[in-house]
Write a protein that holds these residues in place. Structure first.
Motif, PDB file in Angstrom:
ATOM      1  N   LEU A 147      12.744  -3.206  -4.951  1.00 28.84           N
ATOM      2  CA  LEU A 147      12.868  -4.141  -6.065  1.00 28.84           C
ATOM      3  C   LEU A 147      13.463  -5.484  -5.648  1.00 28.84           C
ATOM      4  O   LEU A 147      13.093  -6.530  -6.164  1.00 28.84           O
ATOM      5  CB  LEU A 147      13.735  -3.517  -7.172  1.00 28.84           C
ATOM      6  CG  LEU A 147      12.987  -2.894  -8.349  1.00 28.84           C
ATOM      7  CD1 LEU A 147      11.807  -2.091  -7.919  1.00 28.84           C
ATOM      8  CD2 LEU A 147      13.914  -2.069  -9.213  1.00 28.84           C
ATOM      9  N   SER A 152       5.232  -6.821  -3.808  1.00 30.04           N
ATOM     10  CA  SER A 152       4.272  -5.757  -4.086  1.00 30.04           C
ATOM     11  C   SER A 152       3.417  -5.473  -2.869  1.00 30.04           C
ATOM     12  O   SER A 152       3.171  -4.323  -2.497  1.00 30.04           O
ATOM     13  CB  SER A 152       3.366  -6.158  -5.254  1.00 30.04           C
ATOM     14  OG  SER A 152       4.139  -6.277  -6.417  1.00 30.04           O
ATOM     15  N   THR A 221       9.251   4.203  -9.983  1.00 28.49           N
ATOM     16  CA  THR A 221       9.738   2.825 -10.129  1.00 28.49           C
ATOM     17  C   THR A 221       9.181   1.951  -9.004  1.00 28.49           C
ATOM     18  O   THR A 221       8.761   0.817  -9.228  1.00 28.49           O
ATOM     19  CB  THR A 221      11.282   2.809 -10.101  1.00 28.49           C
ATOM     20  OG1 THR A 221      11.761   3.750 -11.059  1.00 28.49           O
ATOM     21  CG2 THR A 221      11.828   1.441 -10.435  1.00 28.49           C
ATOM     22  N   LYS A 225       6.631  -1.266  -9.321  1.00 28.05           N
ATOM     23  CA  LYS A 225       6.825  -2.590  -8.724  1.00 28.05           C
ATOM     24  C   LYS A 225       5.572  -2.974  -7.909  1.00 28.05           C
ATOM     25  O   LYS A 225       5.123  -4.118  -7.927  1.00 28.05           O
ATOM     26  CB  LYS A 225       8.078  -2.548  -7.831  1.00 28.05           C
ATOM     27  CG  LYS A 225       8.186  -3.651  -6.830  1.00 28.05           C
ATOM     28  CD  LYS A 225       8.816  -4.909  -7.384  1.00 28.05           C
ATOM     29  CE  LYS A 225       8.838  -5.997  -6.309  1.00 28.05           C
ATOM     30  NZ  LYS A 225       9.587  -7.156  -6.628  1.00 28.05           N
ATOM     31  N   ASN A 228       2.912  -3.696 -10.425  1.00 25.07           N
ATOM     32  CA  ASN A 228       3.410  -4.530 -11.512  1.00 25.07           C
ATOM     33  C   ASN A 228       3.191  -3.885 -12.880  1.00 25.07           C
ATOM     34  O   ASN A 228       2.671  -4.496 -13.806  1.00 25.07           O
ATOM     35  CB  ASN A 228       2.768  -5.914 -11.465  1.00 25.07           C
ATOM     36  CG  ASN A 228       3.658  -6.943 -12.125  1.00 25.07           C
ATOM     37  OD1 ASN A 228       4.851  -6.677 -12.331  1.00 25.07           O
ATOM     38  ND2 ASN A 228       3.089  -8.079 -12.475  1.00 25.07           N
ATOM     39  N   THR A 230       4.918  -1.790 -16.241  1.00 22.54           N
ATOM     40  CA  THR A 230       6.204  -1.759 -16.931  1.00 22.54           C
ATOM     41  C   THR A 230       6.448  -0.445 -17.652  1.00 22.54           C
ATOM     42  O   THR A 230       7.506  -0.211 -18.200  1.00 22.54           O
ATOM     43  CB  THR A 230       6.303  -2.897 -17.978  1.00 22.54           C
ATOM     44  OG1 THR A 230       5.136  -2.816 -18.796  1.00 22.54           O
ATOM     45  CG2 THR A 230       6.384  -4.245 -17.324  1.00 22.54           C
ATOM     46  N   SER A 267      17.289  -7.003 -10.627  1.00 21.93           N
ATOM     47  CA  SER A 267      16.137  -7.631  -9.973  1.00 21.93           C
ATOM     48  C   SER A 267      15.238  -8.370 -10.958  1.00 21.93           C
ATOM     49  O   SER A 267      14.301  -9.041 -10.564  1.00 21.93           O
ATOM     50  CB  SER A 267      15.310  -6.541  -9.282  1.00 21.93           C
ATOM     51  OG  SER A 267      14.804  -5.652 -10.259  1.00 21.93           O
ATOM     52  N   PHE A 269      13.295  -6.820 -12.898  1.00 17.04           N
ATOM     53  CA  PHE A 269      12.120  -5.967 -13.084  1.00 17.04           C
ATOM     54  C   PHE A 269      12.395  -4.915 -14.154  1.00 17.04           C
ATOM     55  O   PHE A 269      13.445  -4.269 -14.153  1.00 17.04           O
ATOM     56  CB  PHE A 269      11.769  -5.294 -11.752  1.00 17.04           C
ATOM     57  CG  PHE A 269      10.516  -4.471 -11.807  1.00 17.04           C
ATOM     58  CD1 PHE A 269       9.267  -5.073 -11.849  1.00 17.04           C
ATOM     59  CD2 PHE A 269      10.583  -3.081 -11.842  1.00 17.04           C
ATOM     60  CE1 PHE A 269       8.117  -4.312 -11.911  1.00 17.04           C
ATOM     61  CE2 PHE A 269       9.431  -2.318 -11.900  1.00 17.04           C
ATOM     62  CZ  PHE A 269       8.191  -2.937 -11.934  1.00 17.04           C
TER      63      PHE A 269
END
Lengths: 595, 401
Positions: A147, A152, A221, A225, A228, A230, A267, A269
């Motif tokens: 993160l 990515s 998780t 990341k 991308n 959520t 982060s 994120f």
């Protein structure tokens, strides 16, 4: 955290639970209380240790002494002798099957010493309900790195370098899947974890979820990341209540620690995970059916393309990985793809978890490096076949897989090598069969399972598997005909070639594979009306071999149906009109005189 | 857990991405003229070089537009790939597996109705493997339930399964028919559900859920027990069904037929007469299926606006009045509170006289009310008559939607 001088890692996995670990735990708790040792000695309820065959099991740390088959009655002796006086109790050590040697230390037991732990590195080592224990073993370090320090693309590159392939069965490169989803356009993307473990004889995912739930959250998780996303879902079968409970606890703890939710580890994120409980349909392990199920529709596969990386859950780019795949991710990110790829074969890297079951001494969960010969898995780790029986075959990949017979036991554990002998790596179910297993009956069992679990959408799978089952039942019933072999072959090939999803395409594998290696058994059933393994009841006819019979009368005493005529010093005789084919006499005869 | 992800169905041919198409020599031929076909294909392949959006089906180089499926390209070029579950206007489901074709480089046969055409793709629509698969699929369908009574089946002659069995010469004799598993359902005035004829193609489900968006039915149960069910597997009359009959029109066999289908001429015996529905203002196009000057069935015209084959319960089933015994056959005149039969001349004279008296004496004293149960042409004449002869705008209709 506890500063006890001794930690008792007591397995509370399903196997040990069934054999009485809870009762043992209560007794141990009471005894430690009575002796006033609760501050010094801490009991940790861990997830599945893996060695289910000898449960309940307990590991005494830091010494590494491994106890097996514990009962509440053993508690006073254990506490008195070992925990107070420092003299381990040999009576409860593991006993080697062949040499009968007692082995006190976990690292010396072949079952454990031949394994390499990566996906299951925390099994039996932490309390799965305490996040601190996970963090203490480098937990969430991978996520922190991904993160805060990685893009990515870098994450995906690391995954590609690692060579990790989908552990759910098909072996699609995980990094490549992520790459597709990453390049796929869309503001909303999803990360799904497939925990709908359904193969008969498979319990890898369940054990990982129960013993180390945080590793899945961390793996997801990192995946989020990378593409991308959520939002993530863990699709877990509803029967896995303990796994679901531990996941819920883990999610709550991770959110509390800022390791999940908004602005993870500062982060910026955001990623959230929800658990979705499957209603028990096997087909929902198929990715498109799983997604439909989450959408609230009937779990039914849809044709691909479009692939989920482009159009998945709610038509948004989605990745779906298996529990074991995600369990490998944090370590890959933390230690690097090259570290992961350092073991294994050219195309299959890292380790694979297998659930050993069936006719094998060390029933349990094992993690082995890729490239290990199947023979080592069966004989060294698995401890061989019980009751001095002969190995016949091992079914890899459950109902979608195939069997590996004796002559191919030196096949290496590798996606391509296993496929060459007609089986599949599968999710890791390994059902071992001895010489008393009828292979036609085994194929029938799996076909029965598949035709029950077919969703009913496409014709070859719905109707084809039913017809295959019909023919197999007929053969097992002694009503098989020569033409059945051709029909079976035709049906199997069309079902494999024309079905909509993986379930149908692989449904015929157990039949094709047994026909390939055990055609003589099919022929014996059809042409000689005989079941060589003595499993198919309709084909059993017992007679006494007068030359071998020692006139002991054991068979006479064993028969529950008065079908055996015997007098002292006379050869026994079986009245086939009364015989109920229960096999009691066959099992009892020490001279193999009954056949 | 078994397969979470299957290896991409296409093994990417590195040349294919450059628009070059390789036809492996390993393609087994069942055609005597295979050698010449191969030469022809070679030529075609050369022609295709450096051309995007071209593919080969059965040796013919064909252009396609982005997003077109193999089936669409084939149909546009008069290559007949049979289908069964494919329902125009709905998402292809790939359920029946009749339209499978061989795509070079693919691991398994592919359903042409779902797979999009890609540049350089080489497709064989009737290869031996394809035919073998289709034959087995049809055989499996024919032996599921009861399909051995075409002689008394209402859909005979208008049955997709029958056509396919004929085309591929499948008799349905390999396996024992599984017979009747779920009883027939006739507890409603419109639709007869015969589950023993159902081949679970899912067209009715698509028709209900995607075309009409009524969402009354879906697949239920598993494996060989599968059945098309309403919510809670109730009878249609107790479900969300509105009896639009979209599913009946979509059914390729006789699993869903009009309630009286077993007593009236079969669809294949009738002649279709295209007309416009008179029940409301939408103007749905429909076919009246006529035999012996009587309407026996009504279906929606599939290729034209505004309804593209859909109808409502009235349009599809509300035609029994045409041949009703209760229709008047002579004019009636009411005298002293009671009706008496009259001749047409007498009735028309009387009506004309009274119209003249009333309409001539008072403006707008007359109104005309027409009915949905007369033809549109008659309705047109009625309003023309009202406006031009009676000189009034008091003209209305019973179904003014």
């Amino acid at each position: 955290m506890s500063k006890a001088r001794m930690q008792l890692m007591l397995c509370s996995g399903t196997g040990c639970h069934a054999t009485g670990s809870k009762r043992f735990h209560e007794a141990l708790d009471a005894e430690l209380n009575r002796q006033g040792l609760t501050d010094e000695i801490k009991i940790v309820e861990t997830g599945c240790n893996g060695f289910c065959a000898v449960g309940p099991v307990m590991l005494v740390q830091p010494e590494g002494i491994f106890y097996q088959k514990l009962t509440a009655e053993d508690v006073p002796e254990l506490v008195e002798e070992h925990f107070l006086k420092g003299r381990p109790v040999p009576r409860l050590f593991f006993k080697e099957h062949m040499s009968k040697e007692k082995i006190p230390h976990i690292d010396d037991i072949p079952f454990f010493s031949n394994q390499v732990y990566r996906a299951m590195r925390n099994k039996g080592a932490i309390d799965p309900e305490v996040i601190d224990e996970y963090i203490a073993r480098d937990g969430y370090f991978g996520a922190a790195k991904a993160l805060n320090e990685m893009s990515s693309e870098e994450i995906i590159d690391e995954m590609l370098t690692s060579g990790l392939r989908g552990r759910g069965g098909a072996g699609f490169p995980t990094g490549l899947k992520w790459k597709f989803a990453h390049s796929s356009k869309g503001a909303e993307k999803y990360v799904l974890c497939n925990a709908d473990e359904g193969d008969p004889g498979a319990f890898m995912d369940r054990s990982i979820l129960e013993s180390d739930p945080h590793v899945i959250l961390e793996g997801m998780t990192i995946a989020a990341k990378a593409i991308n996303a959520t939002k993530g879902y863990i699709y877990c079968r509803t029967e896995y209540q303990l796994a679901i409970r531990r996941l819920e606890i883990a999610i709550a703890q991770a959110k509390e620690y800022g390791l999940l939710g908004t602005n993870i580890l500062g982060s910026g994120f955001d990623f959230d995970i929800e658990i979705y409980q499957g209603a028990g349909a096997f087909v929902c392990g198929e990715e498109t059916a799983l997604m439909r199920s989450i959408e609230g529709k009937r779990g039914m596969p849809r044709p691909r393309p479009p692939f989920p990386a482009y159009k998945g859950l709610w038509d948004k780019p989605t990745i779906l990985n298996n529990v074991e795949s995600f369990a490998n991710v944090p370590q890959i990110i933390l230690k690097g793809g090259e570290w992961y790829a350092s073991i294994g074969t050219e195309k299959s890297k890292g380790t694979k978890v297998f659930a050993l079951s069936g006719d094998i001494n060390n029933i349990g969960l094992v993690e082995v490096p890729m490239g290990l010969p199947i023979r080592t898995l069966i004989y060294d780790i698995g401890g061989g076949i019980p009751n001095k029986r002969k190995f016949k075959a091992v079914q890899l990949g459950g109902p979608s897989g195939g069997c590996v017979p004796e002559q191919h036991l030196d096949t290496l554990i590798d996606y391509e090598e296993i496929a060459k002998v007609g089986a599949i790596m599968g999710s890791g179910g390994a059902i071992v069969m001895d010489d008393r297993t009828c292979m036609v009956d085994m194929a029938r069992f799996f076909m029965d399972f598949i035709q029950d679990e077919s969703c009913g959408k496409c014709t070859p799978c719905r109707e084809g598997t039913r017809r295959i089952l019909e023919i197999l039942e007929r053969i097992c019933d002694g009503k098989g005909e020569a033409a059945d072999l051709k029909s079976l072959e035709d049906l199997c090939e069309v079902t494999s070639n024309s079905s909509l999803c993986g379930l149908g395409q692989t449904a015929a594998n157990p039949v094709l594979s047994t026909m390939r290696f055990f055609m003589d058994e099919y022929k014996a059933h059809i042409f000689e009306k005989r079941c060589p393994a003595k499993t198919c009841q309709a084909l059993l006819k017992f007679t006494v071999d007068a030359e071998k019979c020692k006139k002991c009368g054991l068979c006479f005493k064993a028969c529950p149906a008065d079908a055996i005529v015997w007098k002292k010093k006379e050869v026994a005789f079986i009245d086939t009109t009364k015989c109920i084919q229960c096999m009691s006499c066959y099992d009892k005869c020490p001279f193999d005189a009954i056949d | 857990m078994w397969h979470t992800y299957l290896i991409s169905a296409f093994k990417t041919n590195p040349l294919a991405t450059r628009g070059v198409c390789i036809l492996p020599t390993a393609v087994v031929s069942f055609l005597p003229w295979q050698t010449s076909l191969n030469q022809k294909t070679d030529k075609v392949r050369l022609e295709m070089e450096h051309k995007d959006k071209s593919m080969i089906i059965d040796g013919r180089a064909l252009r396609f537009t982005e997003g077109e499926t193999i089936l669409e390209v084939a149909r546009r070029n008069h290559i007949d790939i049979p289908t069964l579950c494919h329902l125009k206007g709905a998402t292809p489901t790939g359920a029946c597996r009749v339209c499978v074709v061989e795509v070079e480089g693919a691991r398994t046969l592919m359903t042409s109705c779902t797979v999009p055409a890609t540049a350089g793709m080489v497709v064989h629509s009737e290869s031996p493997e394809v035919i073998r698969s289709r034959r087995m699929t049809i055989e499996l369908m024919l032996t599921s339930g009861r399909h051995d009574d075409c002689l008394v089946c209402p859909s005979s002659g208008d049955c997709r399964l029958q056509d396919l069995a004929f085309r591929y010469k499948v008799k349905g004799a390999t396996f024992t028919p599984s017979g009747v598993k779920y009883p027939m359902e006739a507890a409603n005035p419109f639709i007869l559900r015969d589950f023993s004829k159902c081949i679970l193609c899912g067209r009715c489900v698509q028709a209900c859920n995607e075309v009409q968006v009524n969402e009354a039915i879906d697949f239920g149960y598993r494996g060989a027990e599968a059945k098309i069910v309403t919510k809670g597997d109730r009878a249609l009359k107790d479900s969300d069904c509105v009896f639009c009959g979209e599913c009946v029109q979509a059914c390729p066999v006789a699993a869903l037929v009009p309630k009286n289908a077993r007593l009236v001429p079969r669809m294949s015996e009738t002649r279709a007469v295209k007309t416009t529905c008179s029940y409301c203002g939408v103007g749905c196009q429909m076919n009246l299926h006529v035999k012996n000057n009587r309407v026996w069935h009504v279906t929606g015209c599939e290729e034209v606006a505004p309804n593209h084959g859909s109808l409502c319960v009235k349009g599809r089933y509300g035609f029994d009045f045409i041949a009703s015994e209760h229709r008047l056959t002579t004019p009636l005149i009411k005298e002293n509170g009671a009706f008496r039969e009259a001749s047409w001349d007498e009735a028309l004279d009387l009506t004309a006289r009274r119209f003249k008296e009333i309409a001539g004496a008072h403006a707008d004293a007359v109104g005309v009310l027409t009915s949905a149960r007369v033809t549109n042409e008659e309705n047109y004449i009625a309003q023309k008559f009202a406006r031009t002869v009676l000189k009034t705008n008091n003209i209305d209709h019973c179904a003014r939607l």
